[in-house]
Design a protein around this motif. Sequence first.
Motif, PDB file in Angstrom:
ATOM      1  N   ALA A  69      13.952 -10.229  34.139  1.00  0.00           N
ATOM      2  CA  ALA A  69      14.571 -10.136  32.813  1.00  0.00           C
ATOM      3  C   ALA A  69      15.265  -8.789  32.655  1.00  0.00           C
ATOM      4  CB  ALA A  69      13.516 -10.319  31.731  1.00  0.00           C
ATOM      5  N   TRP A  70      16.300  -8.798  31.856  1.00  0.00           N
ATOM      6  CA  TRP A  70      17.020  -7.567  31.558  1.00  0.00           C
ATOM      7  C   TRP A  70      17.732  -7.718  30.224  1.00  0.00           C
ATOM      8  CZ3 TRP A  70      22.509  -7.854  31.796  1.00  0.00           C
ATOM      9  CH2 TRP A  70      23.019  -9.024  32.375  1.00  0.00           C
ATOM     10  N   ASP A  71      18.226  -6.617  29.701  1.00  0.00           N
ATOM     11  CA  ASP A  71      18.922  -6.604  28.418  1.00  0.00           C
ATOM     12  C   ASP A  71      18.074  -7.266  27.328  1.00  0.00           C
ATOM     13  OD1 ASP A  71      20.993  -5.892  26.749  1.00  0.00           O
ATOM     14  OD2 ASP A  71      22.171  -7.689  27.138  1.00  0.00           O
ATOM     15  N   VAL A  72      16.812  -6.846  27.241  1.00  0.00           N
ATOM     16  CA  VAL A  72      15.870  -7.400  26.272  1.00  0.00           C
ATOM     17  C   VAL A  72      16.081  -6.695  24.928  1.00  0.00           C
ATOM     18  CG1 VAL A  72      13.434  -7.773  25.735  1.00  0.00           C
ATOM     19  CG2 VAL A  72      14.213  -7.844  28.123  1.00  0.00           C
ATOM     20  N   THR A  73      16.380  -7.479  23.901  1.00  0.00           N
ATOM     21  CA  THR A  73      16.566  -6.935  22.552  1.00  0.00           C
ATOM     22  C   THR A  73      15.896  -7.863  21.554  1.00  0.00           C
ATOM     23  OG1 THR A  73      18.656  -8.102  22.196  1.00  0.00           O
ATOM     24  CG2 THR A  73      18.800  -5.889  23.126  1.00  0.00           C
ATOM     25  N   GLY A  74      15.599  -7.333  20.372  1.00  0.00           N
ATOM     26  CA  GLY A  74      15.015  -8.211  19.372  1.00  0.00           C
ATOM     27  C   GLY A  74      14.551  -7.499  18.135  1.00  0.00           C
TER      28      GLY A  74
END
Length: 150
Positions: A69-74
Amino acid sequence: MKATWTDADFDEMGWHDCRVHALSIGVRDDGFPWQRVLFDLDYITRWVPPEDGTFTFWIAPATLVFDEAWDVTGDLAPANELLDLDAVHRLAPPDDRPDPLWHLEGHNFDLRLRAPGYTQYLRTEPVHSRHQYLPLTTRGGLSFAENPFS
């Protein structure tokens, strides 16, 4: 009943009202730079239509894993609210990289990440419940175990 599901099964799966008990975002143990995003959740395998006006559910404790996983935002709602999934969306990549954008839409949270896919492990056979979640004692506490029932 299938114990291990992957993104190849995406069209057969649904996460509506699945309780999220724990979330882990971390790096892999083998030194690769990719992140691992794991959910400990109660996966509703079947909604049973009401006989007395109330739905019942077949539920199994599950581990949902997004490797590489990468570019995890929330965003999370206030910490005093429980996390329940509404839907998982697989969206086309917004750029020239091949990994899809995964949007995990919750009733009180929103998480987006890029990953090639996922694996979901049902850790026990589903049990019948009047609620859309399992008590911690029934589900064996919190766990990110990646061991499907056999």
